[in-house]
Enzyme design. Sequence first.
Site, PDB file in Angstrom:
ATOM      1  CE1 TYR A 237      -2.909  -3.197   0.841  1.00 28.60           C
ATOM      2  CE2 TYR A 237      -4.461  -1.393   1.060  1.00 28.60           C
ATOM      3  CZ  TYR A 237      -4.206  -2.737   0.907  1.00 28.60           C
ATOM      4  OH  TYR A 237      -5.249  -3.622   0.808  1.00 28.60           O
TER       5      TYR A 237
ATOM      6  CE  LYS B  58       3.383 -17.729   0.981  1.00 25.02           C
ATOM      7  NZ  LYS B  58       2.594 -18.945   1.173  1.00 25.02           N
TER       8      LYS B  58
ATOM      9  CG  ASP C 298      -0.165 -19.997   2.946  1.00 25.61           C
ATOM     10  OD1 ASP C 298       0.370 -19.807   4.050  1.00 25.61           O
ATOM     11  OD2 ASP C 298       0.426 -20.520   1.984  1.00 25.61           O
TER      12      ASP C 298
ATOM     13  CG  ASP D 113      -7.797  -4.449   2.971  1.00 26.32           C
ATOM     14  OD1 ASP D 113      -8.878  -4.379   3.561  1.00 26.32           O
ATOM     15  OD2 ASP D 113      -7.572  -3.854   1.899  1.00 26.32           O
TER      16      ASP D 113
ATOM     17  CG  ASP E 296     -13.208  -7.432   3.889  1.00 28.64           C
ATOM     18  OD1 ASP E 296     -13.133  -6.550   4.766  1.00 28.64           O
ATOM     19  OD2 ASP E 296     -13.602  -7.201   2.729  1.00 28.64           O
TER      20      ASP E 296
END
Length: 497
Positions: A140, A187, A220, A244, A248
Amino acid sequence: MATIAPTPQTGTANPVQPPVATIAIAHGDGIGPEIMDATLRVLDAAGARLHCLPLELGEAVYLAGNSAGITAEGWDTITRADAILKAPITTPLGSGYKSLNVTLRKTLGLFANVRPSRAYTPFVPTLDVVIVRENEEDLYAGIEHRQTEEVYQCLKLVSRPGCERIVRHAFEFARANGRRKVTCLTKSNIMKLTDGLFQQVFAEIGRDYPEIEQDHMIIDIGAARLAARPQDFDVVVTSNLYGDIVSDIVAEVAGSVGLGASANIGLRSAMFEAIHGSAPDIAGRGIANPSGLLLAAVMMLVHLGQNGVAERIHNAWLRAIEDGIHPADIHRPGQSLELAGTERFADAVIERLGQLPVQLEPVRYAAAPAQPTTSATPLVQPTSVKATKTLDGIDVFVCARTSPDELAAQLQAAVGALVPLAMITNRGVKVWPAGHAETLCTDHWRCRFQPAAGKAFNPAMAVELLRRLAAAGIEFVKTEQLYRFDGVPGYSLGQGQ
Ligand code: NAD
């Protein structure tokens, strides 16, 4: 549209009352005006002591020709406010518009995005997770380039000070709110330098919080487990993009993204918003769930010290949910008793102000002044990093439509004995020397020039190298210096190297 009538600033004479707070109100786009209207009606009815300044931003400002989505007057309003309450906005498609959400978060230094999610019966009974999302860095950073006809790049920037303050914020949040565990998601198995730093800082700062259980998971499996076994998680700290996405996921598992609230917290400013977007597919129909924005307003009231009002609203909201009055996104036939539109749901909350939920656990902001949104992060100076930095070589990114062997021959002919060509990769995988015919090669090549071990490389050699490439008509599109810090390479190997 209803708004809280501006309360005179002189109305703070009663010493029992918290002071009137000035807030900037952005009505947003799509469903934004509907859910903001409903939220402000509840705040008003509950007796929130707010002086509201209208804040114009979003789609109309973009389309009026302002590519940032906010005017100079808008920034002025923000500087006069104690906090911002913002409905979602629509970022027009196309590269001419920068995301205003990201601009606001970064310009105001709102480094922590705190996103609590709880499941309310009859949904998933054992979900109570707070995602603490880094809010300024990572992909971002918004630094993107098209470098060749075929290849586009987005820079992932991760800094040690950025990691330190978000990780410390997560642990401070856990401590202030009696949370038992903090899980870090990265990750780092693939992005060993950037995500590796985040994980390393998590381990370092975690030592200051021995009473809090801590673990690390790869994003993951972490995201999958958050969806399938949310009861295994408590506070989650992660970087911007992962945060982000997983917030959700968790909000949907808890019932709907329409329930998700968030606090964007900085050292001097704070902005409160729903986690969802402007939902253009349901805009103007009066069916949007206002809960995300309303619960964000509750977080704002706690942040402003208006804990009593926050508690009244949150408990009335819990009671409405418990009474089976549900907007469409969380309405379940057989479990819900009434399908409520946006306004009706707000009315149901207002009718229950002063009531407590019976089956769900009531919230107690007034009794326990811990900050669920927390501006309580102590100002700890970031670690001062000192390292001996040496230059190992240079990666030159070249645009060419050719084969690896042909390109290698051209580069070696151009550069001569100045510095050896060590490797060529395409999209990160080694294609020279000893590449594989199956590897898809684009027009974007990373060409690594590196002297043999023990031989020096310096900036003047880099400049001469580029001069020779240009003279040979080889188009270079970018360079990256290969530094070593205290003897440790600050660059990745090629895949297959
Ligand atoms: P979205 O969150 O707006 O919608 C995703 C889905 O969830 C849609 O089906 C929508 O109807 C539903 N939904 C969202 N909020 C709801 C609510 N309160 N009640 C009931 N259903 C709800 O995501 P999107 O469609 O990907 O994005 C739409 C626009 O929002 C885009 O322009 C995007 O850039 C913007 N956006 C803004 C913000 C923000 O302002 N903070 C955040 C995310 C997306």
